[in-house]
Motif scaffolding. Structure first.
Motif, PDB file in Angstrom:
ATOM      1  N   PRO A  25      -0.687   3.172   2.420  1.00 54.53           N
ATOM      2  CA  PRO A  25       0.140   4.034   3.273  1.00 54.53           C
ATOM      3  C   PRO A  25      -0.262   4.015   4.746  1.00 54.53           C
ATOM      4  O   PRO A  25       0.599   3.957   5.615  1.00 54.53           O
ATOM      5  CB  PRO A  25      -0.039   5.426   2.675  1.00 54.53           C
ATOM      6  CG  PRO A  25      -1.311   5.363   1.915  1.00 54.53           C
ATOM      7  CD  PRO A  25      -1.398   3.950   1.399  1.00 54.53           C
ATOM      8  N   SER A  42       5.288   8.534   0.940  1.00 55.41           N
ATOM      9  CA  SER A  42       4.694   8.305   2.249  1.00 55.41           C
ATOM     10  C   SER A  42       5.635   8.665   3.379  1.00 55.41           C
ATOM     11  O   SER A  42       5.202   8.841   4.497  1.00 55.41           O
ATOM     12  CB  SER A  42       4.337   6.836   2.383  1.00 55.41           C
ATOM     13  OG  SER A  42       5.525   6.088   2.350  1.00 55.41           O
ATOM     14  N   PHE A  44       7.396   4.907  -3.254  1.00 59.86           N
ATOM     15  CA  PHE A  44       6.569   4.761  -2.075  1.00 59.86           C
ATOM     16  C   PHE A  44       7.180   5.480  -0.878  1.00 59.86           C
ATOM     17  O   PHE A  44       6.510   6.172  -0.137  1.00 59.86           O
ATOM     18  CB  PHE A  44       6.414   3.278  -1.776  1.00 59.86           C
ATOM     19  CG  PHE A  44       5.705   3.031  -0.495  1.00 59.86           C
ATOM     20  CD1 PHE A  44       4.348   3.222  -0.411  1.00 59.86           C
ATOM     21  CD2 PHE A  44       6.395   2.661   0.639  1.00 59.86           C
ATOM     22  CE1 PHE A  44       3.699   3.034   0.766  1.00 59.86           C
ATOM     23  CE2 PHE A  44       5.743   2.478   1.816  1.00 59.86           C
ATOM     24  CZ  PHE A  44       4.386   2.657   1.879  1.00 59.86           C
ATOM     25  N   TYR A  61       2.513   1.028  -2.100  1.00 59.48           N
ATOM     26  CA  TYR A  61       2.118   2.432  -2.165  1.00 59.48           C
ATOM     27  C   TYR A  61       0.612   2.603  -1.999  1.00 59.48           C
ATOM     28  O   TYR A  61       0.133   3.685  -1.711  1.00 59.48           O
ATOM     29  CB  TYR A  61       2.568   3.042  -3.497  1.00 59.48           C
ATOM     30  CG  TYR A  61       1.812   2.521  -4.681  1.00 59.48           C
ATOM     31  CD1 TYR A  61       0.705   3.215  -5.158  1.00 59.48           C
ATOM     32  CD2 TYR A  61       2.170   1.331  -5.307  1.00 59.48           C
ATOM     33  CE1 TYR A  61      -0.016   2.730  -6.222  1.00 59.48           C
ATOM     34  CE2 TYR A  61       1.458   0.842  -6.368  1.00 59.48           C
ATOM     35  CZ  TYR A  61       0.361   1.549  -6.833  1.00 59.48           C
ATOM     36  OH  TYR A  61      -0.367   1.047  -7.881  1.00 59.48           O
TER      37      TYR A  61
END
Lengths: 204, 658
Positions: B464, B217, B213, B461
């Protein structure tokens, strides 16, 4: 709900790691299944509960951080006028217990010195997934001189009791403000009580 | 080679549009790794590539040999590019991108040619943007490499190649796939049996979902939130996404039987025309494609929330199952059901294209080719196929409604390097703050708000933009507190506080409650709040407005004041995200996912109403003109202080009373 305006009103906040079950504890305590949009309807505040204690009605205005945990800069300001804080962790989640210290530090920094605290271990219904023993929880609470209880928001076990203990602790403390504080004894009394309750098994 | 150096270089390269240049080289020189980076922009301009830029980037974006793991790309570059080029060039230029005017393109110098290609094909640009994380993922793998010889985290050559092959086969380049297989000696395995290779690679590349994640991001998980590592992410995701009841879903939709208490419950138990309270997935899909009634609202609610009780693949499977009406049904009924299925599918693709991954697109493509064609729904097949292509190429017009832009209030020294916030009008600061935050807000997708994904380590995730907006909120608050605390004199401090209160006032008028809340939180920071000596000197008018803000956003009565205000706010408006998230949390926790083993659809309806409230505000943007110079002062704040540091500074300014 009797005439609350004449009686005592306490502001309580519930804190803890996300997913520790804070909202579930509140939902259970308020006896509100939330199956309608009631909670969002303007003018309806399910976070307001009145509690009867020795023929006295105590209004509880409960604020919880559920869903907003990541807004770190917001939460701090809510401690400021709190009378009591409930710190919740999940007995099946080591991480949530690790954060307990962090919350205690936050409180000592942000909340007024008069604030009372209670440490609450949630999810006793998941006994087989338990990672934090009752003893560890109790020790953490003792080292911070605050009461401790384990609850299950799912079954409802001890949920009401936890709020009552917090109110008791507040009453105790407000009395002690006048006389000299005798913290040790008060703590002893409360922890004994929590065990007593546990021995009785499921109630509420 | 120093891995850090390597990494920074790849990022620089990705910042320009020169990455793909290398792909057109016949041979990638093993030893000339570094030189290639430097020379790629100027010295190679005369060499003209042989095949369409669009194809090459589509196929290989994210696989630039310069930008990521070297050894993987050497193999791919040397073994396959040459071959790829020949076969792909032939097939693609001949068949698919006929419209690209090759002559026009070849007359341009190389860098311009790339830009030209990007301009003409926004899809390529988008694809390039989208695949950027591959380079980060690989950098991550390289960094986590302990020894050069043994590295289980590094993606293997064959895995990378399998993924390229998967993509090629999705596009239908059978010859190319075959020749790559021959060249590389790797057997291409059909991916759609279980996972696709992208999934596998991600799992291999990121040992925990939190890491993944972060890589994707760029959002940092705060330190006080310990990461959970080493758990089986597939299991977790399935657990969250599918829930605990799949028994009923194993049954074919045509074996589900008539409505009964076993498979469907209505809000009004005596009225089967009333809204569905809970049902099996089969029943929900059946009602969704009911030939006798078409309920658009129900369809929207379903498409918005189905990911909280099933997966894209499973829903698609059910939909296709529903399409295949058994032959003993009346042909007229059969045709009507099929039409309904196609309408649902069309709606789904049209409005929620991001839901589909390659595997599901492949299934749709098979469905169009086989089933629709067989049933002689030629026009519908064509329509659906065009829709998918349109979506794939990203040529859709923005959903946002365009508005007239107000001219900005520009300070005289806008272009001075010394430009500071003191030079800019407070209203303009408020406007630019609003633009920055609205941009993130408008990108929040419905699935980010489902299942409390933003709060679950394993599902983060999926959210975002929610997390970005929250992080932005916190940063802004801290920056404001820091700006106040680092002032030199009391006078300046008073002036700064006053300024931020005025900005908050502008934000309130713009109905930007989210940013306003962030400004309040900054001034409400305990390091600032306790400076009573300073606050005494703030003009009374300003402290009064500050109290009004606090009062408006107070939690009393379940944020009664704020909710009332929001209800009468017309867009453009940016609601305070925190309350939305709290409401969603209570709706999720207060209602069971299943009622008597049936999917609780009423719960999803409640969640939907919250999400639609947000979407309503997302549609209409603010009509302010972005001013880059001002915006850059208001984001990417220099290193922010810790709470503790600010508090100690605060104690210096005004010591504790004994």
């Amino acid at each position: 709900m009797s005439n609350v305006s004449d009686s005592l009103l306490l502001k309580l906040i519930i804190i803890g790691r996300s997913m520790a079950g804070k909202s579930c504890i509140l939902l259970r305590f308020c006896d509100n299944k939330f199956e309608s949009n009631l909670g969002f309807t303007i003018g309806v505040d399910f976070r307001f509960v009145s509690l009867n204690k020795n023929d006295e009605t105590i209004g509880l205005q409960i604020w919880d951080t559920a869903g907003q945990e990541r807004f770190r800069t917001i939460t701090s300001s809510y401690y400021r006028d709190a009378d009591g804080v409930m710190i919740v962790y999940d007995i099946t989640d080591e991480n949530s217990f690790d954060q307990v210290d962090h919350w205690f530090d936050e409180i000592s920094k942000q909340a007024p010195p008069s604030v009372v605290k209670i440490l609450v271990g949630n999810k006793t219904d998941l006994e087989n997934k338990r990672k934090i023993s009752t003893e560890r929880g109790l020790n953490a609470a003792n080292s911070r001189s605050c009461p401790f209880i384990e609850v299950s928001a799912k079954s409802g076990e001890n949920v009401k009791k936890a709020f009552e203990m917090l109110v008791d602790a507040w009453t105790e403390k407000s009395k002690q403000h006048i006389t000299k504080p005798r913290k040790k004894k008060a703590r002893q009394k409360i922890t004994n009580e929590s065990f007593e309750k546990k021995d009785k098994g499921n109630c509420c | 080679m120093n891995p850090n150096q390597d990494r920074s270089k790849s990022q620089i390269i990705f910042g320009k549009t020169t990455v793909e240049d290398d792909l057109f080289e016949e041979n990638v020189d093993d030893s000339g790794y570094d030189e290639n980076i430097e020379s790629s922009t100027d010295s190679e301009q005369e060499k003209m590539p042989e095949f369409s830029p669009k194809t090459s980037t589509l196929l290989l974006s994210g696989y630039s040999p310069k930008s990521s793991g070297r050894n993987i790309h050497e193999a791919i570059a040397n073994k396959t590019y040459g071959k790829l080029k020949k076969t792909v060039t032939h097939e693609v230029i001949e068949n698919i991108f006929k419209k690209t005017d090759i002559q026009e393109v070849t007359d341009l110098p190389k860098t311009e040619w790339i830009n030209h290609a990007m301009r003409r094909n926004p899809a390529v640009l988008e694809m390039k943007e989208r695949s950027r994380f591959f380079s980060k993922l690989e950098s991550f793998s390289i960094l986590s490499q302990t020894a050069k010889t043994e590295n289980p985290t590094l993606l293997s050559k064959s895995q990378t190649l399998q993924m390229i092959l998967e993509y090629l086969s999705l596009l239908g380049f059978k010859k190319t796939v075959l020749s790559i297989c021959q060249e590389s000696g790797i057997n291409y395995q059909l991916p759609y049996l279980k996972n696709n290779y992208l999934e596998k690679m991600l799992i291999l590349g990121a040992p925990s979902i939190e890491d993944f994640f972060q890589i994707v991001s760029g959002i940092n998980i705060p330190q006080n939130e310990p990461q959970t590592k080493g758990e089986d992410i597939e299991v977790e995701i399935n657990e969250f996404m599918i829930g605990n009841d799949q028994k009923t879903d194993d049954k074919s939709i045509w074996e589900e039987g008539e409505d009964s208490d076993e498979n469907i419950l209505f809000l009004d138990p005596n009225d089967k025309q009333s809204q569905i309270r809970a049902a099996t997935l089969n029943k929900l899909v059946e009602k969704l494609t009911d030939p006798e009634q078409y309920n658009e609202k129900f369809l929207n609610y379903f498409l918005l929330t189905y990911q909280s009780f099933t997966t894209t693949h499973f829903f698609l499977k059910k939909l296709i199952e529903r399409y295949h009406v058994p032959s003993h049904f009346d042909p007229n009924f059969r045709r009507l059901v099929q039409m309904r299925v196609i309408i649902v599918l069309k709606n789904w693709i049209e409005n929620y294209f991001a839901d589909f991954d390659q595997k599901s697109l492949h299934e749709i493509s098979l469905f169009i080719d086989n089933s629709l064609a067989r049933d002689k729904h030629i026009d519908l097949a064509k329509g659906l196929r065009n829709l998918v292509f349109k979506k794939l190429s990203g040529n859709q017009s923005s959903k946002l409604i365009r508005v007239e832009l107000e001219p900005p209030l520009i300070p005289r020294n806008l272009f001075s390097p010394k430009l500071s916030l003191d030079d800019i009008k407070k209203q303009e600061i408020a406007k630019q703050l609003t633009l920055i935050e609205f941009e993130i807000f408008s990108k929040i997708e419905s699935k980010e708000l489902l299942n409390q994904a933003w709060n679950k380590p394993k599902l983060k995730y999926r959210s975002p933009n929610v997390l970005k907006l929250i992080d932005r909120f916190n940063e802004l608050s801290i920056w404001i507190a820091q700006t106040v605390i680092t002032t030199e004199s009391t006078k300046e401090r008073v002036r700064t506080i006053t300024k931020f209160i005025k900005i908050a006032d502008h934000l309130l008028r713009m109905k930007n409650y989210n940013t306003m809340m962030a400004v309040i939180a900054g001034l409400n920071n305990s390091a600032i709040y306790r400076l009573t000596e300073t606050w005494k000197l703030v003009p009374e008018k300003r402290t009064a407005s500050f109290k009004e803000f606090l009062d408006l956003m107070a939690s009393t009565g379940s944020y009664k004041k704020y909710r009332t205000t929001l209800q009468s706010s017309t867009p453009p408006c940016l609601p305070y995200l925190g309350i939305v998230l709290t409401d969603l949390t209570f709706t999720e926790d207060g209602n069971p996912d299943f009622i008597q083993n049936l999917i609780n659809f009423q719960k999803r309806r409640l969640v939907c109403e919250k999400i639609l409230e947000i979407q309503n505000f997302q549609l209409i943007p603010y009509g302010f003109q972005p001013v880059h110079q001002i915006m850059s002062l208001l984001r990417g704040f220099p290193k922010l202080w810790t709470e503790d540091a600010m508090y100690s500074k605060s104690l210096e300014i005004q010591p504790r009373k004994k």
